[in-house]
Design an enzyme around this catalytic site. Structure first.
Site, PDB file in Angstrom:
ATOM      1  N   ASP A 153     -28.228-139.896 -74.078  1.00  0.00           N
ATOM      2  CA  ASP A 153     -27.604-139.981 -75.286  1.00  0.00           C
ATOM      3  C   ASP A 153     -28.573-139.422 -76.188  1.00  0.00           C
ATOM      4  O   ASP A 153     -29.729-139.965 -76.293  1.00  0.00           O
ATOM      5  CB  ASP A 153     -27.762-141.685 -75.473  1.00  0.00           C
ATOM      6  N   LYS A 182     -21.240-142.087 -79.990  1.00  0.00           N
ATOM      7  CA  LYS A 182     -22.006-143.499 -79.610  1.00  0.00           C
ATOM      8  C   LYS A 182     -22.264-143.941 -81.149  1.00  0.00           C
ATOM      9  O   LYS A 182     -22.711-143.336 -82.207  1.00  0.00           O
ATOM     10  CB  LYS A 182     -23.248-143.193 -79.071  1.00  0.00           C
ATOM     11  N   LYS A 202     -18.560-144.698 -77.259  1.00  0.00           N
ATOM     12  CA  LYS A 202     -19.630-146.035 -76.577  1.00  0.00           C
ATOM     13  C   LYS A 202     -20.013-146.769 -78.043  1.00  0.00           C
ATOM     14  O   LYS A 202     -20.680-146.442 -79.095  1.00  0.00           O
ATOM     15  CB  LYS A 202     -20.798-145.196 -76.247  1.00  0.00           C
TER      16      LYS A 202
END
Length: 224
Positions: free
Chosen positions: A97, A161, A190
């Site tokens: 990430d 995300k 996400k």
């Protein structure tokens, strides 16, 4: 917004069980991995220095090991970010990430943002890992969120995300819905940052998230 009907196993299979605090002990990481195995969370999410240890602890299990890069501000140079991504992958990370350079996006430097996203996606794809780009939506206008999602799709990143959890605001159902609409199934969403209850988790799923980042994962599943 209709509340999704999920079993505990289905919801656990969407959760990155997260420990990204600045302080902690080796026991915290061992507990994180034990809980991930017990509750069958899809992944643990830890700092880069803990990746290799988690890989050893989770060997032979279906739990994936995820980590972060450029965390939490995203203001490293592209070269530093790329080195960090490669180091994480070399240590066995199966998911990375990366924090987007928010200030570059705000300044209109779409080329730099896209380039970093592309480097992330390419490195992860070559390693058989999943790529996620953290937008830190609390700092962005809706138009900037849509632009970031478009750049992520162009770069072929796997997930967009919402948040690091370290900014002044975390995930919201409205942002998840906006991001899901912007990527239009060409990437997944996400939700992370401040998701502490079952109701909040289900709201994110209903809004379009297919992955959740939570440190309160056990409590959420126990509530379900």
């Amino acid at each position: 917004m209709q509340t999704p009907h999920l079993t505990a196993g289905q919801l656990a299979g969407m959760i990155d069980h997260t420990f990204l605090k600045a302080s902690g002990t080796p026991d915290d990481i061992e507990r994180l991995c034990r809980e991930a195995m017990e509750y069958r969370f899809i992944a643990v999410m830890v700092h880069p220095c803990e990746v290799a240890r988690c890989v050893r602890l989770l060997a032979g299990t279906p739990v994936r090991v995820g980590t972060v890069a450029g965390f939490p501000l995203g203001q490293n140079t592209p070269a530093v970010k790329f080195h960090e991504i490669r180091d994480c992958l070399d240590n066995g990370a199966q998911e990375v990430d990366l924090v987007m350079n928010v200030r570059a996006l705000q300044a209109g430097d779409a080329a730099l943002v896209r380039s970093e996203m592309s480097a992330l996606a390419t490195a992860c794809r070559e390693a058989g890992a999943i790529s996620k780009i953290i937008l830190e939506t609390c700092y962005l206008t809706d138009d900037q969120k849509r632009l970031a999602c478009r750049l992520a799709v162009e770069a072929e990143v796997d997930f967009v995300k919402t948040s690091t959890g370290f900014g002044p605001g975390g995930a919201t159902a409205a942002d998840v819905r906006l991001m899901a609409g912007a990527v239009a199934s060409r990437a997944k969403v996400k939700a992370a940052g401040g998701i502490r209850t079952l109701a909040e988790a289900l709201a994110m799923v209903a809004a379009g998230a297919s992955r959740l980042g939570c440190s309160s994962s056990v409590a959420i599943i126990q509530a379900l």
